[in-house]
Structure formats: C-alpha cells, structure tokens
Design a protein around this motif. Structure first.
Motif, PDB file in Angstrom:
ATOM      1  N   ARG A 458      11.746  -9.025   6.148  1.00 39.33           N
ATOM      2  CA  ARG A 458      11.906  -8.348   7.436  1.00 39.33           C
ATOM      3  C   ARG A 458      12.332  -6.919   7.172  1.00 39.33           C
ATOM      4  O   ARG A 458      13.181  -6.654   6.317  1.00 39.33           O
ATOM      5  CB  ARG A 458      12.944  -9.091   8.276  1.00 39.33           C
ATOM      6  CG  ARG A 458      13.176  -8.504   9.655  1.00 39.33           C
ATOM      7  CD  ARG A 458      14.025  -9.446  10.505  1.00 39.33           C
ATOM      8  NE  ARG A 458      15.309  -9.745   9.888  1.00 39.33           N
ATOM      9  CZ  ARG A 458      16.413  -8.995  10.022  1.00 39.33           C
ATOM     10  NH1 ARG A 458      16.377  -7.879  10.749  1.00 39.33           N
ATOM     11  NH2 ARG A 458      17.535  -9.354   9.438  1.00 39.33           N
ATOM     12  N   THR A 459      11.733  -5.966   7.950  1.00 40.27           N
ATOM     13  CA  THR A 459      12.018  -4.556   7.709  1.00 40.27           C
ATOM     14  C   THR A 459      11.875  -3.771   9.010  1.00 40.27           C
ATOM     15  O   THR A 459      11.804  -4.363  10.101  1.00 40.27           O
ATOM     16  CB  THR A 459      11.078  -4.006   6.615  1.00 40.27           C
ATOM     17  OG1 THR A 459      11.458  -2.661   6.301  1.00 40.27           O
ATOM     18  CG2 THR A 459       9.630  -4.063   7.028  1.00 40.27           C
ATOM     19  N   LEU A 464       7.632   1.751   8.942  1.00 42.39           N
ATOM     20  CA  LEU A 464       6.303   1.389   8.443  1.00 42.39           C
ATOM     21  C   LEU A 464       5.190   2.019   9.263  1.00 42.39           C
ATOM     22  O   LEU A 464       4.074   2.207   8.758  1.00 42.39           O
ATOM     23  CB  LEU A 464       6.145  -0.128   8.415  1.00 42.39           C
ATOM     24  CG  LEU A 464       6.985  -0.879   7.372  1.00 42.39           C
ATOM     25  CD1 LEU A 464       6.607  -2.349   7.342  1.00 42.39           C
ATOM     26  CD2 LEU A 464       6.822  -0.275   5.985  1.00 42.39           C
ATOM     27  N   GLU A 465       5.449   2.336  10.523  1.00 47.10           N
ATOM     28  CA  GLU A 465       4.424   3.006  11.322  1.00 47.10           C
ATOM     29  C   GLU A 465       3.991   4.323  10.681  1.00 47.10           C
ATOM     30  O   GLU A 465       2.866   4.776  10.868  1.00 47.10           O
ATOM     31  CB  GLU A 465       4.953   3.272  12.744  1.00 47.10           C
ATOM     32  CG  GLU A 465       4.907   2.059  13.638  1.00 47.10           C
ATOM     33  CD  GLU A 465       5.470   2.344  15.019  1.00 47.10           C
ATOM     34  OE1 GLU A 465       5.041   1.679  15.983  1.00 47.10           O
ATOM     35  OE2 GLU A 465       6.350   3.217  15.136  1.00 47.10           O
ATOM     36  N   THR A 480      11.556  -3.824  17.182  1.00 45.90           N
ATOM     37  CA  THR A 480      11.936  -2.920  16.091  1.00 45.90           C
ATOM     38  C   THR A 480      11.871  -3.611  14.748  1.00 45.90           C
ATOM     39  O   THR A 480      11.696  -2.962  13.706  1.00 45.90           O
ATOM     40  CB  THR A 480      13.354  -2.367  16.309  1.00 45.90           C
ATOM     41  OG1 THR A 480      14.259  -3.456  16.505  1.00 45.90           O
ATOM     42  CG2 THR A 480      13.388  -1.431  17.503  1.00 45.90           C
ATOM     43  N   ASN A 481      12.018  -4.930  14.728  1.00 44.81           N
ATOM     44  CA  ASN A 481      11.801  -5.687  13.502  1.00 44.81           C
ATOM     45  C   ASN A 481      10.304  -5.891  13.279  1.00 44.81           C
ATOM     46  O   ASN A 481       9.531  -6.055  14.219  1.00 44.81           O
ATOM     47  CB  ASN A 481      12.470  -7.070  13.577  1.00 44.81           C
ATOM     48  CG  ASN A 481      13.969  -6.994  13.302  1.00 44.81           C
ATOM     49  OD1 ASN A 481      14.398  -6.184  12.484  1.00 44.81           O
ATOM     50  ND2 ASN A 481      14.740  -7.846  13.972  1.00 44.81           N
ATOM     51  N   CYS A 482       9.918  -5.885  12.010  1.00 44.44           N
ATOM     52  CA  CYS A 482       8.549  -6.259  11.651  1.00 44.44           C
ATOM     53  C   CYS A 482       8.614  -6.924  10.287  1.00 44.44           C
ATOM     54  O   CYS A 482       9.674  -6.983   9.647  1.00 44.44           O
ATOM     55  CB  CYS A 482       7.623  -5.057  11.652  1.00 44.44           C
ATOM     56  SG  CYS A 482       7.894  -3.929  10.270  1.00 44.44           S
ATOM     57  N   ILE A 509       1.352  -5.078   5.391  1.00 39.39           N
ATOM     58  CA  ILE A 509       2.139  -4.948   6.622  1.00 39.39           C
ATOM     59  C   ILE A 509       1.524  -5.876   7.661  1.00 39.39           C
ATOM     60  O   ILE A 509       0.332  -5.769   7.985  1.00 39.39           O
ATOM     61  CB  ILE A 509       2.136  -3.494   7.123  1.00 39.39           C
ATOM     62  CG1 ILE A 509       2.704  -2.559   6.034  1.00 39.39           C
ATOM     63  CG2 ILE A 509       2.924  -3.370   8.413  1.00 39.39           C
ATOM     64  CD1 ILE A 509       2.603  -1.081   6.392  1.00 39.39           C
ATOM     65  N   HIS A 510       2.328  -6.797   8.199  1.00 42.01           N
ATOM     66  CA  HIS A 510       1.821  -7.834   9.100  1.00 42.01           C
ATOM     67  C   HIS A 510       1.908  -7.410  10.559  1.00 42.01           C
ATOM     68  O   HIS A 510       2.663  -6.497  10.932  1.00 42.01           O
ATOM     69  CB  HIS A 510       2.613  -9.127   8.900  1.00 42.01           C
ATOM     70  CG  HIS A 510       2.667  -9.568   7.468  1.00 42.01           C
ATOM     71  ND1 HIS A 510       1.553  -9.721   6.702  1.00 42.01           N
ATOM     72  CD2 HIS A 510       3.735  -9.882   6.661  1.00 42.01           C
ATOM     73  CE1 HIS A 510       1.894 -10.121   5.480  1.00 42.01           C
ATOM     74  NE2 HIS A 510       3.226 -10.217   5.426  1.00 42.01           N
TER      75      HIS A 510
END
Length: 700
Positions: A458-459, A464-465, A480-482, A509-510
């Motif tokens: 989790r990050t 990551l965007e 906000t989590n991804c 990246i999922h």
C-alpha cells in the motif's frame, strides 16, 4: 527425438551443353541437386574461337572452382583503338583499373573454357553429385510442366527444365508469347579465325601490331571494324572482323547465315578490308582458310517472359547478344548463377514457379540493358546516340550476380511474411526475438521456466500519479491509498535465447484507468519502468512492443527459506528486495500477472525524433499508450507448479547520484520516494511456459 530429414534435391534437366548450360550444371551441382545435361552434338564441344571473361563473369568462373588463367586465359592489360589507316586514336591502360574491380578482365580460348566447364560439371570429385551428360540427345520439344521429349521419343520428367540451347532455341517456343519471335539478321556479319601469335611476330611488318602482350586492338572504320586480342598464354591471336552483311560472302536470305561454322574465304576477307592499313591486311592475309569462318550476327526482339511454370531460359535462348560488348558468354554465366541461387537445396517443388519468376526479375532488366548497349556500340560510326564508354564499362564490370541475386532472394523471402517483425538494423531483414524466429515462425515457450517473486504494498496515490505519462491515465478511484507491486521474474530455458535466460524487475501500479478519445475507459495495471539484465529482450521489448525497459544488473538468490534480489549498475547497488520465512501455499493465486486480478497491462511507447545536437527537441516520432491483455488465453500459457508465501518481505531503494548511476539516477530517485505503508502480499510462483506478449497493441 527423430533426426531431421535431409533436404531433398531437385531433378534438373538442362537442354544445351554450351557455356551457359555447363555453368548452370556446375552451380546447380554445388547447390546439391541432380542434373542431367542434354546436348544434341556428339562431342558437346565449343568452336575454336576466343571469349571475353570480363570482371563480372570472372568472379563467377572462379566461384565455379575454375582457375581460368591457369588454363591459358590472358588478362587484358591495354585496349588500343586504331583508325583504318593505322593511326592510333587512343590507348587505354586497362591494367591501371585493376584496383576498381574484384576480378581481372580475361581473354580465354573458348575451347579451353568450355573444356573446364565440362570437366567441372561431370568430374567425380568436387562439390555435389556429378552431372549426367547425354550427347547426341536431340530435343524435340519441352513443356512448361517439366517434360522433355527427345527425337528418339524418350520422355524425361524433371522438377526444372532449363533452356540453354542458344540463339536457335527450341525450348524458347514453349513459353507463352514467344510464338512470333524469331532471330533476325542485325545487318552485320563477322569473319573469325585464330592464328599462332608467333606467325605475326616473325614478320617485321606485322610484329608491331601484336607485339604487346595482353593487348586488345580495335581497328574502327565507319561501317566495319577488326578486333584482335591474344589468348591461350598469349600464344594464340583471335580475330573478329565485323562488317556489313551486304558486303559479306553470306546472304541474310540463307537460313544458315547465322551458323558459326560457315566457311569463309581469304580473298573475300581481304576485299572487305582492302582500304585498311596495309600492315593490317598483311596480318589478315596470314589467316588459314581451314580456320576462317563467317556468320551473320543475329539479334532478336525481347521475349515477354523467360520463365513459365517449371521452364526457364538462360543465355542466347533468352537474349541473343551481338558481340560488340563481349558480354554474351558473361551474361549466360550470370543467368546460370542467378538461377541456381534462387533454387538452393531444399527448395519445395511448389515454390519453383515463383522462384523462376524471381530469377527473371533479377536478370531481365540487366541483360536487356547490356543487349541494348551492344547494339549501340555496334552501330556505324556517326549513326548512333552519344556513346558513354565509362558508363557502359561500369554497368558491365561493376556487378556480382551471385551477391545480387542472393539479396533479392532474401528480400523475396522476407516479403512472404509481411507480419514478421522488422527493427534496426533493418538491412538484415526480419529480426529474431521472443515472438518469432527470423522467418516469422512463432517461438515455442512451452519448455521455458519462470520464478516470479512479488511484493504488493500500500502506498500514496498522489505520488504515483506523477508517474503517469499523460492525463488519459488516472486511478479508477479517488482514495488516497493505492496499491503497487514490485515483481521480479527469472526466466530460463528460453528457445529464443538458445536455452539461456534472463531476469526482469518492474513496478506495477494497480487500479489504473485509461480514458480513450471517444470517452470509453479501460482498466488495468500500469508499468512505468521495467529493469532487465540482458540487451536482447530490452531492445526487442522497447522497439517491437513499446515497453519501458532499461538495463540493470539483477542478482536473484533463492534458498529454501528466502529469496533476495539486488539491482545495480556497474558496481553500485540501488535496490534490494527480500522475501523470507517462506511457506508453501495451495492457494490458487494467478501466476500470469503480478496484479491481484487478471488485469490488462498498460505501458507507454515513446521514441524521440532524431535531432542534431543543440537543436530544439522535436516532437516524438512515436508516442502512444499500449495495452497487453492479460486474459485467460494468455494466463493459460503458463503452468504453475509451486506457490510459496513469504511471512516477511522488505523493499529498500537507495537514491544514488549521477556519478554512480549516470543513466538511471533519475529513475531510481523517483522510485526511492515511493512510501511503503504496508506490505499486503509477498509470494513466489514457479512453473513452466510463458507469454510472448504478442497480443500487445496500441490502446487506440
């Protein structure tokens, strides 16, 4: 495993045992085929005259294994043009051009060359099977489907029939469109004879005319000319005396006017050249009437085609030459080489018609061009178009037909599979890689092996965007989590790498969504970077598919209880992954993707335009989003044999500076910023098979 089947030779029948036919027999013999040569005469022998072996032909003669100089062929060293009155117009030091051409310009005795060709075709030793030479075998007719009918009534069936039966060819008229095309008189005839050079050297009047070894002399009158050159170790002089047929002792109405064996008479020869230099007349007067022949120079309109089905023509059967360029024999040899080149051992019989058409394509334009050159050079002085001797010489000499046809054959083979991958360097044809071999055939991945270790964590979505290439990519939800995964795979026993393997490590990246121009959305995982430790998959993946691959050293170490990965560059390590406290798992997790589900894989292809140093950056030559579908068909290509869950996993990335990572620091610095809030899954999957990602395509 069964032994591979040996390539099957073709059965080839050659009609005619002249220079072209025997050359074809040798080249086909070298290719490994079965050859039968049919010759209507009893001795299959050439007449006693000389022949040019210009550089374009000399290389092919050498390729046949014939050492022409050893058999007496003389290198042409100088060429001298003389007016009829004996005044020298100019003298060309041909020897100075030796460095321009790969092979010498040779002047051979026709009988010597023919004897060597016959020996090369039928001798027991040498490459391939000896050709079978049948003399006194008069051909009555041939068909385009490979049947030869002899005058005796015997029928011979062949995979290929080659018409090498000269200007009065019978095989020619089996071709469509040839019915009304017949040889015709060119308006010129020629006396020819040979004499011992010593005969001329003994006379002080004629000695100056032939004193130089390797010299070709051309006496050029307005409508007649004499060509003299040595052969057979400079011991024999060859004479060709070209003149108007209306002044000759033969008539164009005579059906045998084009026969080389017509007897000539010395008094008529001297009458035709009575106004020339007395020294030349003295030399011509030394001719022996028993060797003096006269014939009409024949020409012919172009045939619409030289091949049909399994029949092909070569040499004068396809394109009779007037002798003014000395290329008749050379072009027949070129034909023979080209034809054999397009029919290597193992040629499927079904491909023969297409390959014969390829031979015609290789040869038709060149032979026709040199035919026309010969006509122009043979025109009466002052009547033809401007003469560019340098261009004619360059076109004649500056060619290697074997290499030329080899390239055309490659291009033809490449063109048969338009879906084959092409990438730099393009001159070598379709590129072998993970998806195909160099002929375009699909690779076999069934025996390959894989070990894939992945750590899902989790990050921060917001961070990551920043790795998305444009606004068409976004997260499917606004949390906000991804989630993302670092996944490393070690691949082995890859057919496309000769049984070797390599490793790759990527960030996936999922939960990503791509919006097309029409508003349609597609969901999947996004791959911003993939490290690999071998150049071949990096190049093929970047160019053929568009994946964002870069080089890194990847050290993967596995024990019964742990798996560790170290990524580095030239001694500087920047990433460490570890999976420890391993336990076997029976869970049916999917091995085809590091994602948590069967997601599509997104990546972005970008190839910059070439720009000079210092110029403003131009727009990209290629720039678009790509997708590799991860559907059931793709996943089924892998067979999972073992699954392991790690109870503990760790990811450590160190942002190194440009000195330690001069080509990767900008990537590693960004990866090091990614926070690891929580490891949610760590696993190892092992098995066989694999996906070549052949289904990858542009998103739109």
């Amino acid at each position: 495993m069964a032994a591979p089947t040996a390539p099957t030779p073709l059965n080839i029948v050659i009609v005619g045992a002249g220079i072209g036919g025997l050359s074809a027999a040798i080249f086909f013999r070298q290719q490994g085929h079965n050859i039968t040569v049919l010759e209507q005469s009893r001795f299959a022998n050439e007449v006693g005259a000389a022949v040019h072996i210009a550089p374009n032909a000399a290389g092919l003669v050498s390729r046949m294994g014939i050492d022409a100089p050893a058999t007496g062929a003389v290198e042409c060293l100088t060429m001298k043009n003389v007016k009829p009155n004996g005044e020298t117009m100019f003298e060309v030091p041909v020897w100075r051009s030796r460095g321009r051409w790969q092979h010498p310009w040779l002047l051979a005795h026709r009988i010597d060359l023919h004897s060597e060709l016959k020996r090369g075709a039928i001798r027991e030793d040498g490459v391939g099977r000896p050709a079978t030479l049948q003399t006194a075998a008069r051909v009555e007719r041939v068909t385009t489907d490979g049947v030869v009918v002899l005058a005796s009534g015997e029928e011979i069936r062949a995979d290929v029939v080659i018409g090498a039966d000269g200007v009065h060819s019978k095989t020619r008229y089996a071709l469509p469109g040839s019915e009304g095309i017949r040889p015709f008189g060119s308006g010129k005839s020629a006396f020819r004879f040979t004499m011992p050079r010593s005969r001329a050297l003994e006379d002080p009047v004629t000695k100056p005319l032939v004193g130089a070894e390797g010299q070709m002399t051309l006496y050029m009158g307005r409508d007649r000319r004499v060509v003299i050159y040595p052969t057979r170790h400079n011991e024999i002089l060859n004479f060709v005396c070209i003149h108007s047929t209306k002044d000759s002792e033969i008539s164009s109405d005579d059906p045998d006017s084009g026969d080389w064996q017509n007897t000539g008479h010395l008094d008529k020869l001297l009458e035709v050249y009575k106004d020339f230099d007395p020294a030349l007349l003295a030399l011509l007067g030394k001719a022996s009437e028993d060797t003096l022949k006269v014939w009409e120079l024949l020409d012919m309109e172009q045939l619409p085609t030289w091949t049909e089905d399994r029949l092909a023509l070569i040499g004068d059967a396809a394109h009779p030459f007037t002798p003014h360029q000395g290329q008749g024999a050379g072009q027949a040899i070129e034909d023979a080489a080209s034809l054999a080149c397009v029919l290597p051992l193992g040629t499927p019989p079904s491909e023969i018609p297409a390959r014969l058409k390829l031979y015609e394509k290789c040869r038709y334009e060149r032979a026709s061009m040199i035919q026309e050159y010969s006509r122009i050079v043979g025109m009466d002085l002052g009547t033809g178009p401007p003469f560019d001797g340098l261009k004619y010489t360059n076109d004649n000499f500056g060619h290697d037909e074997w290499h030329h046809t080899q390239q055309k054959l490659r291009e033809w083979e490449w063109s048969r599979n338009p879906t084959a991958y092409r990438r730099m360097p393009v001159a070598f044809g379709p590129f072998p890689g993970p998806r195909q071999d160099c002929t375009g055939n699909a690779r076999d991945w069934s025996a390959s092996t894989f070990t894939t270790a992945s750590i899902k964590f989790r990050t921060s979505r917001t961070l990551l965007e920043g790795l998305f290439p444009n606004k068409a990519f976004r997260f499917a939800v606004s949390d906000t989590n991804c989630y993302a995964t670092f996944s490393v795979s070690s691949l082995g026993n890859l057919e496309w790498l000769g049984g070797n393997g390599y490793s790759h490590l990527g960030l996936y990246i999922h939960g990503v969504e791509y919006t097309k121009n029409n508003g349609e959305t597609v969901e999947g995982d996004y791959l911003p970077v993939l490290f690999e430790d071998l150049a071949d998959p990096i190049i093929s993946g970047r160019e053929e598919i568009g994946m964002p691959k870069v080089y890194s050293r990847l050290d993967v170490a596995k024990t019964t209880d742990s798996l560790t990965v170290t990524a580095g560059w030239m001694g500087s390590d920047f990433l460490n992954l570890s999976l420890t406290q391993l336990q076997s798992s029976e869970a049916q997790t999917d091995a085809a993707s590091p994602a948590s589900s069967d997601e599509n894989l997104f990546f972005y292809k970008y190839i910059p335009a070439t720009a000079a140093h210092g110029e403003e950056q131009r727009s990209a030559d290629v720039e678009y989003a790509c997708i590799s579908p991860m559907d059931e068909k793709v996943n089924a290509m892998k067979k999972v044999e073992r699954r392991t869950i790690a109870q503990k996993a760790e990811i450590r990335i160190e942002a190194l500076d440009a000195r330690k990572l001069p080509t990767l620091h900008h990537i590693v610095e960004r990866l090091a910023e990614i926070p690891i809030y929580e490891v949610v899954e760590a696993k190892i999957v092992e098995g066989t098979g694999g996906s070549d990602l052949k289904a990858a395509r542009r998103l739109e």
